[in-house]
Design a protein around this motif. Structure first.
Motif, mmCIF file in Angstrom:
data_model
loop_
_atom_site.group_PDB
_atom_site.id
_atom_site.type_symbol
_atom_site.label_atom_id
_atom_site.label_comp_id
_atom_site.label_asym_id
_atom_site.label_seq_id
_atom_site.Cartn_x
_atom_site.Cartn_y
_atom_site.Cartn_z
ATOM 1 N N UNK A 142 0.635 -1.348 -0.561
ATOM 2 C CA UNK A 142 -0.543 0.072 -0.103
ATOM 3 C C UNK A 142 1.017 1.112 0.125
ATOM 4 N N UNK A 143 2.083 1.894 0.332
ATOM 5 C CA UNK A 143 2.893 1.588 0.379
ATOM 6 C C UNK A 143 3.996 2.127 -0.500
ATOM 7 N N UNK A 144 3.968 1.117 -1.384
ATOM 8 C CA UNK A 144 4.806 1.186 -2.282
ATOM 9 C C UNK A 144 6.229 1.000 -2.245
ATOM 10 N N UNK A 145 6.527 -0.116 -1.136
ATOM 11 C CA UNK A 145 7.561 0.681 0.401
ATOM 12 C C UNK A 145 8.245 -1.259 0.439
ATOM 13 N N UNK A 146 9.460 -1.387 0.103
ATOM 14 C CA UNK A 146 9.905 -2.359 1.412
ATOM 15 C C UNK A 146 10.842 -2.248 2.457
ATOM 16 N N UNK A 147 11.154 -2.729 3.349
ATOM 17 C CA UNK A 147 10.537 -2.444 3.981
ATOM 18 C C UNK A 147 12.256 -3.853 4.508
ATOM 19 N N UNK A 148 13.527 -3.281 4.974
ATOM 20 C CA UNK A 148 14.796 -4.326 4.922
ATOM 21 C C UNK A 148 15.612 -4.378 6.366
ATOM 22 N N UNK A 149 14.952 -6.125 6.339
ATOM 23 C CA UNK A 149 15.595 -5.990 8.516
ATOM 24 C C UNK A 149 16.885 -6.685 8.127
ATOM 25 N N UNK A 150 17.898 -5.331 9.188
ATOM 26 C CA UNK A 150 19.427 -6.342 9.253
ATOM 27 C C UNK A 150 19.864 -6.776 10.660
ATOM 28 N N UNK A 151 20.017 -7.741 11.067
ATOM 29 C CA UNK A 151 20.506 -8.756 12.092
ATOM 30 C C UNK A 151 22.230 -8.723 12.084
ATOM 31 N N UNK A 152 22.014 -9.899 12.786
ATOM 32 C CA UNK A 152 23.394 -10.246 13.502
ATOM 33 C C UNK A 152 23.945 -10.315 12.312
ATOM 34 N N UNK A 153 23.217 -11.285 11.433
ATOM 35 C CA UNK A 153 24.177 -12.010 10.158
ATOM 36 C C UNK A 153 24.497 -11.064 9.277
ATOM 37 N N UNK A 154 23.750 -10.283 9.119
ATOM 38 C CA UNK A 154 23.887 -8.638 7.696
ATOM 39 C C UNK A 154 22.335 -9.402 7.713
ATOM 40 N N UNK A 155 22.681 -8.420 6.259
ATOM 41 C CA UNK A 155 21.280 -8.653 5.276
ATOM 42 C C UNK A 155 20.995 -10.122 4.973
ATOM 43 N N UNK A 156 19.299 -10.002 4.092
ATOM 44 C CA UNK A 156 19.187 -10.890 3.653
ATOM 45 C C UNK A 156 19.712 -10.709 2.193
ATOM 46 N N UNK A 157 20.352 -12.249 2.003
ATOM 47 C CA UNK A 157 20.883 -11.705 -0.139
ATOM 48 C C UNK A 157 19.284 -11.983 -0.854
ATOM 49 N N UNK A 158 18.776 -12.696 -0.604
ATOM 50 C CA UNK A 158 17.142 -13.161 -1.306
ATOM 51 C C UNK A 158 16.548 -11.849 -1.369
ATOM 52 N N UNK A 159 16.692 -10.934 -2.372
ATOM 53 C CA UNK A 159 15.508 -9.508 -2.669
ATOM 54 C C UNK A 159 15.270 -10.125 -3.685
ATOM 55 N N UNK A 160 12.974 -10.055 -3.385
ATOM 56 C CA UNK A 160 12.874 -10.262 -4.232
ATOM 57 C C UNK A 160 12.127 -9.263 -4.679
ATOM 58 N N UNK A 161 11.822 -7.895 -3.961
ATOM 59 C CA UNK A 161 10.635 -6.982 -4.008
ATOM 60 C C UNK A 161 10.826 -5.951 -5.033
ATOM 61 N N UNK A 162 9.022 -5.995 -5.196
ATOM 62 C CA UNK A 162 8.841 -4.795 -6.684
ATOM 63 C C UNK A 162 8.552 -3.982 -6.370
ATOM 64 N N UNK A 163 8.945 -3.184 -4.923
ATOM 65 C CA UNK A 163 8.233 -2.100 -4.260
ATOM 66 C C UNK A 163 9.436 -0.899 -5.046
ATOM 67 N N UNK A 164 9.384 -0.202 -5.150
ATOM 68 C CA UNK A 164 9.921 1.134 -5.962
ATOM 69 C C UNK A 164 11.220 1.590 -4.906
ATOM 70 N N UNK A 165 10.689 1.729 -3.412
ATOM 71 C CA UNK A 165 11.280 2.268 -2.819
ATOM 72 C C UNK A 165 11.722 1.313 -1.346
#
Length: 252
Positions: A142-165
């Protein structure tokens, strides 16, 4: 009658005492709201806060939650260190559950070191309509937005978002310089507490490690704009001076 010189001398002697009273008894619970606007679209309005370090101050926690609800954001982002001690987890999460907007959060170093069960975090954030995001992503269609969370292991490398932001939630500000070719519309971090005690024309007296040059507020970084929230609670010493606890109201 007191002389002008004596009056000035007494005033100078009183300044440290007044600063000490402010740092210990006034500023630690003198909550402020700072507005931050990113870009020109202004489609989404959310709150960023961090470093609750909840230790049983129910009155202040209630004030924080009431202010968040009064501001009526689209959602809320929390960037780590809800507690230092596991014994406070249930009470701290009970305040999070009272937030009347979807809450999304990631852990800080103290959430890990407290050995609190993350299943409880998952349940509490889910109860708000949001989610607990260490090394996870969520798309808010609804906000055309993806929130990406970082944990102790770093970033999730599997990014399949279609959001523009995209907005990145991380705890350590210095990680903004270690994101490689990643780029975000906004990066949110905490951890620094702004130093808690900041001298005019000088800045923070002491900062924790993993802050780098990003100790407080807004910065431009190679990976995108960064906001470092000074936190809600305190760590080691319960003082704040020239560095009030803050809710950042972001419009993006």
């Amino acid at each position: 009658m007191i002389s002008r010189r004596k009056f000035l001398g007494l005033a100078l002697l009183a300044l440290p005492a007044a600063a000490g009273i402010d740092a210990e008894w006034i500023e630690p619970s003198l909550l402020r709201v700072r507005n931050l606007k990113i870009g020109n679209a202004s489609r989404t309005r959310f709150i960023h806060f961090s470093d609750f370090h909840y230790k049983g101050d129910a009155r202040f926690a209630t004030e924080v939650v009431q202010k968040i609800n009064e501001l009526a954001p689209d959602f809320v982002c929390f960037t780590g260190d809800l507690i230092e001690e596991r014994s406070y987890l249930t009470e701290a999460l009970s305040f999070l559950r009272q937030i009347k907007a979807p809450g999304y959060g990631i852990p800080g170093n103290h959430d890990y070191s407290s050995r609190a069960p993350f299943q409880e975090y998952y349940r509490a954030f889910a109860a708000t309509g949001g989610g607990w995001l260490p090394s996870r992503n969520v798309t808010l269609a609804e906000h055309d937005l993806q929130l990406v969370g970082m944990g102790i292991a770093g970033l999730n490398s599997h990014d399949t978002t279609k959001a523009s932001r995209r907005i990145l939630l991380m705890h350590y500000p210095v990680m903004a310089d270690r994101l490689g070719n990643q780029n975000y519309d906004l990066i949110l971090a905490g951890h620094s507490h702004g130093g808690q005690v900041r001298l005019p024309l000088w800045g923070a007296i002491i900062l924790p490690p993993a802050v780098g040059r990003y100790d407080l507020g807004y910065y431009e970084t190679p990976a995108g704009p960064l906001n470092v929230n000074p936190g809600i609670g305190t760590y080691i010493v319960p003082w704040r001076f020239n560095c009030r606890p803050e809710l950042t109201l972001v419009t993006i």
